[in-house]
Design an enzyme around this catalytic site. Structure first.
Site, PDB file in Angstrom:
ATOM      1  N   ASP A 155     -12.830  -3.872   4.716  1.00 59.12           N
ATOM      2  CA  ASP A 155     -11.632  -3.654   4.401  1.00 59.12           C
ATOM      3  C   ASP A 155     -10.965  -4.937   3.742  1.00 59.12           C
ATOM      4  O   ASP A 155     -11.011  -6.181   4.467  1.00 59.12           O
ATOM      5  CB  ASP A 155     -10.898  -3.555   5.970  1.00 59.12           C
ATOM      6  CG  ASP A 155      -9.544  -2.840   5.685  1.00 59.12           C
ATOM      7  OD1 ASP A 155      -9.691  -1.613   4.908  1.00 59.12           O
ATOM      8  OD2 ASP A 155      -8.819  -3.450   5.991  1.00 59.12           O
ATOM      9  N   ASP A 195      -5.256   5.240   6.170  1.00 60.56           N
ATOM     10  CA  ASP A 195      -3.939   4.541   5.960  1.00 60.56           C
ATOM     11  C   ASP A 195      -3.249   5.511   5.028  1.00 60.56           C
ATOM     12  O   ASP A 195      -2.104   5.458   4.930  1.00 60.56           O
ATOM     13  CB  ASP A 195      -4.241   3.416   5.109  1.00 60.56           C
ATOM     14  CG  ASP A 195      -4.220   2.115   5.783  1.00 60.56           C
ATOM     15  OD1 ASP A 195      -4.096   2.269   7.146  1.00 60.56           O
ATOM     16  OD2 ASP A 195      -5.058   1.108   5.325  1.00 60.56           O
ATOM     17  N   GLU A 207     -14.118  -2.385  -0.126  1.00 55.76           N
ATOM     18  CA  GLU A 207     -12.824  -1.794  -0.207  1.00 55.76           C
ATOM     19  C   GLU A 207     -11.971  -2.335  -1.246  1.00 55.76           C
ATOM     20  O   GLU A 207     -11.372  -3.415  -0.883  1.00 55.76           O
ATOM     21  CB  GLU A 207     -12.257  -1.597   0.998  1.00 55.76           C
ATOM     22  CG  GLU A 207     -10.873  -0.730   1.015  1.00 55.76           C
ATOM     23  CD  GLU A 207      -9.590  -1.737   0.868  1.00 55.76           C
ATOM     24  OE1 GLU A 207      -8.843  -1.481  -0.303  1.00 55.76           O
ATOM     25  OE2 GLU A 207      -9.153  -2.677   1.682  1.00 55.76           O
TER      26      GLU A 207
END
Length: 505
Positions: free
Chosen positions: A297, A399, A344
């Site tokens: 991430d 998200d 990501e």
């Protein structure tokens, strides 16, 4: 890492159904794996599995190595004799569709206290040898984590930089005294971690037998109030009082006009370079014990990260600082071999980020919900025809809103762009299946969809709204009656028709 053409489903284990208020690593986890296999899916993607603290975010854990005690299956503990029927007599009235983390914190910790007490007083002694072996094999992180959590509890939950200087600064004499004084509490933490890893390893083995692998997140940064920051303070920018001098975040973006002030301590890359990035080698080793593939991430932070002076009220007054991502990944690869990593690479992506990703041949990401914004949307990198093979395509992530919720709330320009691109005019009911098909038909080797999209759910099933806190984030659980065999049949048909079905011997 070279991905085969395949697909998977995103679901955090806390969202599994079950009788005790939160998803657990027991029968319902195995049932979900069975459903994935029936649906022809190769991957189950989860968010970080670490122990969560204030705000309940899996991206702000007390440890980058430990597991979340909330996920321990209590029915298994009862079957092993560590819990009795009487222990469940005062069970709260749990919601079947929403996690109440406050209730979990109190009730589940009481249940785990009872399980440890039963073990400490001679129960389930067939586990003793395995427990001792676990403590020995994981001592490198477990000893610090168990001491950290025991000290945190002894200090009423205060963050480590609010402890007295001896324990805050890890004075050897103070730590030795704490280990003696808190021996039972330390062993309790170790035992709970043993239970978590035992159950998670069993779920992973069950999945592996059915051709399902696990993709798991690791956040680039660790939490401020974590055993990682406390035990490796010299690897971060802290002052003499244990306060960070700079913290992490991102500048203003799609999600927030003032950016996102995460507050994580930032790495002292010079200190990490001096040890040839040993801290990162250990972190990836730990993650590979949990997952088959690691999704990093905020990957862009390994090329350059947004540094915000501490303290600050927003992320606006930060600056970009270069990071030695090439050096670090090379050191980790030299130590561990080829790395099964997904990058990501969303957000403010610059050529140096793309170069870092491509130099190590990490697959990047694309989110179809981002494909139809902007003026000349035809050049949008996330449009299906612009995707690369070495990429993972999502309808949305944890998200994002659910795809159905996104379509309902989308502005008219995005709706218009979608209609023009697809020569179609989908309804609220048909939009999600259409976007899923576009993801699966794309050239990206891996397509992943949240379970909420497979179920065609609306905004009420959104997992997280970035930049916000409160009881609406991280709490969604699915209704077991909604995990229909017909959904597995239709998802398998889509998987097979788009060449993503992996044949299992």
């Amino acid at each position: 890492m070279t991905l085969q053409r395949s697909s998977g489903v995103l679901l955090h284990p806390t969202s599994l159904p079950g009788p005790y208020g939160i998803g657990e690593l027991g029968a319902q986890a195995r049932h979900f794996v069975d459903w994935l296999a029936q649906a022809g899916q190769t991957y189950w993607q989860v968010m970080p599995l670490g122990p969560t603290g204030y705000g309940d975010s899996p991206y702000q854990a007390f440890s980058a190595f430990a597991g979340n005690p909330y996920l321990i299956d209590l029915s298994t503990l009862k079957a092993e004799g560590l819990l009795q029927d009487s222990d469940f007599a005062a069970m709260p009235d749990f919601s079947p569709t929403k996690v109440d983390f406050g209730v979990q914190y109190v009730w589940r910790n009481q249940m785990l206290d009872r399980a440890y007490a039963a073990f400490a007083f001679g129960g389930a002694q067939e586990l003793r040898a395995d427990f001792d072996a676990f403590r020995a094999s994981e001592a490198d992180w477990l000893d610090d984590y168990a001491l950290f959590m025991a000290l945190k509890d002894a200090h009423g939950g205060l963050p480590w930089n609010a402890w007295e200087p001896g324990t805050r600064d890890r004075d050897p004499e103070a730590l030795a005294a704490a280990r003696e004084r808190l021996a039972a509490a330390i062993e309790r933490v170790q035992f709970v971690q043993f239970l978590f890893f035992r159950q998670w390893n069993e779920v992973r083995a069950y999945a592996r037998e059915r051709g399902v692998q696990v993709i798991g997140d690791i956040p680039i940064f660790v939490a401020m109030d974590s055993s990682d920051a406390w035990a490796a303070r010299d690897q971060f920018y802290f002052d003499d009082q244990g306060q960070p001098t700079v913290v992490a975040g991102v500048p203003p973006d799609y999600f927030s006009e003032t950016g996102q002030l995460w507050g994580n301590p930032l790495y002292d890359w010079d200190a990490m370079r001096a040890s040839n990035y040993a801290w990162w080698v250990k972190r990836f080793q730990g993650s590979l014990k949990l997952y088959d593939i690691i999704r990093i991430d905020h990957f862009r932070g390994f090329a350059a990260y947004w540094e915000i002076p501490f303290p600050a009220e927003t992320a606006i007054n930060g600056r970009w600082v270069p990071a030695p991502g090439h050096e670090m990944f090379q050191a980790v690869r030299d130590a561990l071999g080829a790395l099964p990593i997904i990058a990501e690479d969303l957000g403010v992506i610059t050529p140096d980020v793309e170069q870092l990703r491509d130099d190590f041949e990490f697959p990047g990401m694309a989110v179809l919900q981002f494909a139809f914004g902007g003026g000349d949307f035809s050049v949008n990198d996330f449009l299906p025809h612009n995707l690369r093979e070495n990429q993972v395509v999502y309808t949305g992530t944890h998200d994002n809103d659910t795809t159905r919720g996104w379509w309902i709330a989308a502005d008219e320009s995005e709706r218009h762009n979608f209609r023009v691109y697809t020569s179609s005019d989908p309804s609220e009911q048909t939009f999600t299946p259409q976007l899923m098909r576009m993801a699966f038909e794309s050239r990206a080797r891996l397509a992943v969809v949240p379970l909420q999209d497979v179920m065609n759910l609306g905004t009420e099933a959104r997992m997280n709204l970035p930049g916000t806190t409160g009881d609406h984030n991280w709490t969604w659980r699915y209704d077991p009656a909604a995990l229909l065999p017909s959904l597995a049949t239709s998802l398998r048909a889509l998987t097979e028709s788009t060449g993503r079905l992996q044949r299992r011997d």
